[in-house]
Design a protein around this motif. Structure first.
Motif, PDB file in Angstrom:
ATOM      1  N   ARG A  59      11.206   9.074 -10.135  1.00 55.55           N
ATOM      2  CA  ARG A  59      10.843   9.099 -11.503  1.00 55.55           C
ATOM      3  C   ARG A  59      10.685   7.287 -12.079  1.00 55.55           C
ATOM      4  O   ARG A  59      10.313   7.679 -12.408  1.00 55.55           O
ATOM      5  CB  ARG A  59      12.389   9.015 -12.512  1.00 55.55           C
ATOM      6  N   SER A  60      11.420   7.079 -10.912  1.00 52.89           N
ATOM      7  CA  SER A  60      11.058   5.678 -11.160  1.00 52.89           C
ATOM      8  C   SER A  60       9.788   5.055 -11.249  1.00 52.89           C
ATOM      9  O   SER A  60       8.950   4.079 -11.611  1.00 52.89           O
ATOM     10  CB  SER A  60      12.170   4.478 -10.602  1.00 52.89           C
ATOM     11  N   LEU A  61       9.160   5.670 -10.025  1.00 56.42           N
ATOM     12  CA  LEU A  61       7.512   5.630  -9.247  1.00 56.42           C
ATOM     13  C   LEU A  61       6.580   5.931 -11.044  1.00 56.42           C
ATOM     14  O   LEU A  61       5.539   4.917 -11.006  1.00 56.42           O
ATOM     15  CB  LEU A  61       7.273   6.793  -7.750  1.00 56.42           C
ATOM     16  N   TRP A  62       7.004   7.214 -11.245  1.00 58.82           N
ATOM     17  CA  TRP A  62       6.418   7.096 -11.852  1.00 58.82           C
ATOM     18  C   TRP A  62       6.418   6.713 -13.170  1.00 58.82           C
ATOM     19  O   TRP A  62       5.012   6.457 -13.609  1.00 58.82           O
ATOM     20  CB  TRP A  62       6.051   9.497 -12.997  1.00 58.82           C
ATOM     21  N   ASP A  63       7.356   6.112 -13.746  1.00 57.13           N
ATOM     22  CA  ASP A  63       7.505   5.122 -14.705  1.00 57.13           C
ATOM     23  C   ASP A  63       6.930   4.414 -14.549  1.00 57.13           C
ATOM     24  O   ASP A  63       6.058   3.507 -15.933  1.00 57.13           O
ATOM     25  CB  ASP A  63       8.494   4.736 -14.798  1.00 57.13           C
ATOM     26  N   PRO A  69      16.869  16.379  -4.237  1.00 54.65           N
ATOM     27  CA  PRO A  69      18.742  15.704  -4.590  1.00 54.65           C
ATOM     28  C   PRO A  69      18.606  14.402  -5.495  1.00 54.65           C
ATOM     29  O   PRO A  69      16.958  13.787  -5.596  1.00 54.65           O
ATOM     30  CB  PRO A  69      18.607  14.507  -2.986  1.00 54.65           C
ATOM     31  N   GLU A  70      19.563  14.186  -5.313  1.00 53.88           N
ATOM     32  CA  GLU A  70      19.234  12.622  -7.000  1.00 53.88           C
ATOM     33  C   GLU A  70      18.953  11.796  -6.969  1.00 53.88           C
ATOM     34  O   GLU A  70      17.758  11.250  -7.546  1.00 53.88           O
ATOM     35  CB  GLU A  70      21.470  12.563  -7.814  1.00 53.88           C
ATOM     36  N   ASP A  71      19.023  11.471  -5.498  1.00 58.80           N
ATOM     37  CA  ASP A  71      18.578   9.661  -5.165  1.00 58.80           C
ATOM     38  C   ASP A  71      17.571   9.694  -4.955  1.00 58.80           C
ATOM     39  O   ASP A  71      16.367   8.811  -5.399  1.00 58.80           O
ATOM     40  CB  ASP A  71      19.427   9.514  -3.850  1.00 58.80           C
ATOM     41  N   GLN A  72      16.795  11.175  -4.644  1.00 57.20           N
ATOM     42  CA  GLN A  72      15.415  11.707  -4.668  1.00 57.20           C
ATOM     43  C   GLN A  72      14.534  11.461  -6.268  1.00 57.20           C
ATOM     44  O   GLN A  72      13.246  10.620  -6.536  1.00 57.20           O
ATOM     45  CB  GLN A  72      14.974  12.406  -2.942  1.00 57.20           C
ATOM     46  N   ALA A  73      14.925  11.997  -6.894  1.00 60.15           N
ATOM     47  CA  ALA A  73      14.464  12.835  -8.271  1.00 60.15           C
ATOM     48  C   ALA A  73      14.905  11.452  -8.807  1.00 60.15           C
ATOM     49  O   ALA A  73      13.562  10.945  -9.536  1.00 60.15           O
ATOM     50  CB  ALA A  73      15.648  12.885  -8.455  1.00 60.15           C
ATOM     51  N   LYS A  74      15.651  10.611  -8.609  1.00 56.99           N
ATOM     52  CA  LYS A  74      15.940   8.866  -8.868  1.00 56.99           C
ATOM     53  C   LYS A  74      14.436   7.984  -8.597  1.00 56.99           C
ATOM     54  O   LYS A  74      13.994   7.084  -9.514  1.00 56.99           O
ATOM     55  CB  LYS A  74      16.969   7.933  -8.617  1.00 56.99           C
ATOM     56  N   GLU A  75      13.990   7.915  -7.345  1.00 55.18           N
ATOM     57  CA  GLU A  75      13.331   7.344  -6.370  1.00 55.18           C
ATOM     58  C   GLU A  75      11.966   7.619  -7.418  1.00 55.18           C
ATOM     59  O   GLU A  75      11.116   6.943  -7.720  1.00 55.18           O
ATOM     60  CB  GLU A  75      13.361   7.052  -4.914  1.00 55.18           C
ATOM     61  N   LEU A 130       0.883  -1.230  -0.035  1.00 53.90           N
ATOM     62  CA  LEU A 130      -0.061  -0.211  -0.100  1.00 53.90           C
ATOM     63  C   LEU A 130       0.516   1.269  -0.040  1.00 53.90           C
ATOM     64  O   LEU A 130       0.019   2.632  -0.990  1.00 53.90           O
ATOM     65  CB  LEU A 130      -0.820  -0.212   1.062  1.00 53.90           C
ATOM     66  N   VAL A 131       2.180   1.463   0.616  1.00 63.42           N
ATOM     67  CA  VAL A 131       2.398   2.736   0.428  1.00 63.42           C
ATOM     68  C   VAL A 131       3.242   2.841  -0.385  1.00 63.42           C
ATOM     69  O   VAL A 131       3.920   3.505  -1.199  1.00 63.42           O
ATOM     70  CB  VAL A 131       4.242   2.503   1.321  1.00 63.42           C
ATOM     71  N   ARG A 132       3.671   1.876  -1.566  1.00 65.21           N
ATOM     72  CA  ARG A 132       4.601   2.003  -2.386  1.00 65.21           C
ATOM     73  C   ARG A 132       2.810   2.282  -3.366  1.00 65.21           C
ATOM     74  O   ARG A 132       3.110   3.406  -4.295  1.00 65.21           O
ATOM     75  CB  ARG A 132       5.397   1.088  -3.125  1.00 65.21           C
ATOM     76  N   VAL A 133       1.894   2.474  -3.338  1.00 65.66           N
ATOM     77  CA  VAL A 133       0.410   2.629  -4.430  1.00 65.66           C
ATOM     78  C   VAL A 133       0.138   3.351  -4.054  1.00 65.66           C
ATOM     79  O   VAL A 133       0.294   5.264  -4.340  1.00 65.66           O
ATOM     80  CB  VAL A 133      -0.974   2.160  -3.699  1.00 65.66           C
ATOM     81  N   LEU A 134       0.637   4.082  -2.542  1.00 63.67           N
ATOM     82  CA  LEU A 134      -0.071   5.856  -1.746  1.00 63.67           C
ATOM     83  C   LEU A 134       1.256   6.642  -2.631  1.00 63.67           C
ATOM     84  O   LEU A 134       1.231   7.490  -3.211  1.00 63.67           O
ATOM     85  CB  LEU A 134       0.122   5.519  -0.709  1.00 63.67           C
ATOM     86  N   LYS A 135       2.580   6.313  -2.777  1.00 56.99           N
ATOM     87  CA  LYS A 135       3.744   6.937  -3.311  1.00 56.99           C
ATOM     88  C   LYS A 135       3.333   7.273  -4.705  1.00 56.99           C
ATOM     89  O   LYS A 135       3.799   8.654  -5.303  1.00 56.99           O
ATOM     90  CB  LYS A 135       4.736   6.411  -3.549  1.00 56.99           C
ATOM     91  N   MET A 136       2.867   6.793  -5.324  1.00 57.58           N
ATOM     92  CA  MET A 136       2.581   6.489  -6.725  1.00 57.58           C
ATOM     93  C   MET A 136       1.749   7.914  -7.432  1.00 57.58           C
ATOM     94  O   MET A 136       1.342   8.403  -8.799  1.00 57.58           O
ATOM     95  CB  MET A 136       2.157   5.313  -7.711  1.00 57.58           C
ATOM     96  N   LEU A 137       0.855   7.667  -6.003  1.00 61.25           N
ATOM     97  CA  LEU A 137      -0.890   8.649  -6.930  1.00 61.25           C
ATOM     98  C   LEU A 137      -0.567   9.655  -5.995  1.00 61.25           C
ATOM     99  O   LEU A 137      -0.884  11.214  -6.213  1.00 61.25           O
ATOM    100  CB  LEU A 137      -1.410   7.552  -5.531  1.00 61.25           C
ATOM    101  N   LEU A 138       0.645  10.033  -5.121  1.00 64.15           N
ATOM    102  CA  LEU A 138       0.937  11.609  -4.792  1.00 64.15           C
ATOM    103  C   LEU A 138       1.949  11.559  -5.732  1.00 64.15           C
ATOM    104  O   LEU A 138       1.432  13.321  -5.693  1.00 64.15           O
ATOM    105  CB  LEU A 138       1.650  11.206  -3.750  1.00 64.15           C
ATOM    106  N   ILE A 139       2.164  10.800  -6.811  1.00 63.68           N
ATOM    107  CA  ILE A 139       3.214  11.505  -7.267  1.00 63.68           C
ATOM    108  C   ILE A 139       2.795  11.712  -9.295  1.00 63.68           C
ATOM    109  O   ILE A 139       3.347  11.861 -10.108  1.00 63.68           O
ATOM    110  CB  ILE A 139       5.026  11.457  -7.487  1.00 63.68           C
ATOM    111  N   HIS A 140       2.031  10.729  -9.084  1.00 66.22           N
ATOM    112  CA  HIS A 140       1.447  10.551 -10.588  1.00 66.22           C
ATOM    113  C   HIS A 140       0.693  11.533 -10.555  1.00 66.22           C
ATOM    114  O   HIS A 140       1.414  11.914 -12.838  1.00 66.22           O
ATOM    115  CB  HIS A 140       0.795   9.319 -10.822  1.00 66.22           C
ATOM    116  N   ASP A 141       0.792  13.057 -10.857  1.00 67.85           N
ATOM    117  CA  ASP A 141       0.069  13.952 -12.114  1.00 67.85           C
ATOM    118  C   ASP A 141       1.403  15.311 -11.545  1.00 67.85           C
ATOM    119  O   ASP A 141       0.421  16.533 -12.497  1.00 67.85           O
ATOM    120  CB  ASP A 141      -1.514  14.052 -11.745  1.00 67.85           C
ATOM    121  N   ILE A 142       1.512  15.243 -10.778  1.00 69.75           N
ATOM    122  CA  ILE A 142       2.779  16.555 -10.511  1.00 69.75           C
ATOM    123  C   ILE A 142       2.808  16.958 -12.143  1.00 69.75           C
ATOM    124  O   ILE A 142       3.011  18.300 -12.130  1.00 69.75           O
ATOM    125  CB  ILE A 142       3.860  15.897  -9.776  1.00 69.75           C
ATOM    126  N   VAL A 143       3.404  16.581 -12.984  1.00 68.54           N
ATOM    127  CA  VAL A 143       4.117  16.823 -14.721  1.00 68.54           C
ATOM    128  C   VAL A 143       2.826  17.372 -15.041  1.00 68.54           C
ATOM    129  O   VAL A 143       3.112  18.593 -15.326  1.00 68.54           O
ATOM    130  CB  VAL A 143       3.988  15.189 -14.948  1.00 68.54           C
TER     131      VAL A 143
END
Length: 213
Positions: free
Chosen positions: A128-132, A120-126, A73-86
């Protein structure tokens, strides 16, 4: 007014990583200004992307037991929180707008590259990976997250007696096609979406699918 940059924040915070994180947080506040087509249930106005995001996260928390596959569930929530930021850069693309849909992927990819890079680079990668992952719909978590993204406007359209379905050319067939990710993630919620579409046609708030020639 543009959001403060990490360089500007670092000049008085004295911490590069924290400055990048705060710059990102201030930038994504703009999500509150991105308007969608979906009506609030009281029909007073349309929702914004931040409100949409909040509701999807809450739906996932409440409905995760209906997922066909076990999900983190935490991973689902993370995806939902960032999916529309673009959509801060790309704007909201109406689900049934075939013209704008043609350029949607390109616009959103460009936005992802700019906005997530503020972190920061590590968080940016995380992030972006969730969005992809969300976009690919290739994991149980991304499939369930996408189901929430499709179910929410379906609920609003049904309970506002048509909502965005009143736009020209929207038929039950188009809505059924749009709602397919719900059934991919959950039998229960897939049945719910099919029932709501059928009832909408019966009640005259959604045009029936055109007869095959």
């Amino acid at each position: 007014m543009p959001s403060p940059t990490a360089d500007h924040l670092e000049s008085f915070l004295g911490n590069r990583r924290l400055s990048q994180q705060i710059a990102f947080i201030l930038e994504v506040e703009k999500l509150k200004t991105v308007l969608r087509r979906t009506l609030l249930l009281d029909r007073s106005r349309v929702e914004n992307d931040a409100e949409h995001t909040w509701q999807l996260a809450l739906m996932a928390m409440v409905l995760s037991e209906h997922s066909r596959e076990k999900v983190e569930l935490v991973r689902v929530l993370k995806m939902l929180l960032i999916h529309d930021i673009v959509e801060i850069d790309a704007g909201d693309t109406f689900a049934y707008d075939t013209v704008l849909a043609a350029s949607q992927a390109e616009r959103e990819l460009k936005a992802a590259e700019r906005i997530f890079a503020l972190l920061p680079e590590d968080q940016a990668k995380e992030v972006r990976s969730l969005w992809d992952e969300f976009e690919a719909k290739a994991s149980a978590e991304s499939r369930f997250a996408n189901a929430m993204d499709r179910l929410q406007p379906l609920l609003h359209n049904f309970f506002t007696e048509g909502g965005t379905w009143s736009a020209g050319g929207i038929t039950a067939k188009s809505v059924e096609r749009r709602m397919q990710p719900i059934g991919m993630a959950s039998d229960t919620l897939g049945d719910l979406s099919a029932r709501l579409i059928a009832l909408a046609v019966e009640q005259g708030i959604l045009a029936p699918a055109p007869q095959e020639a």
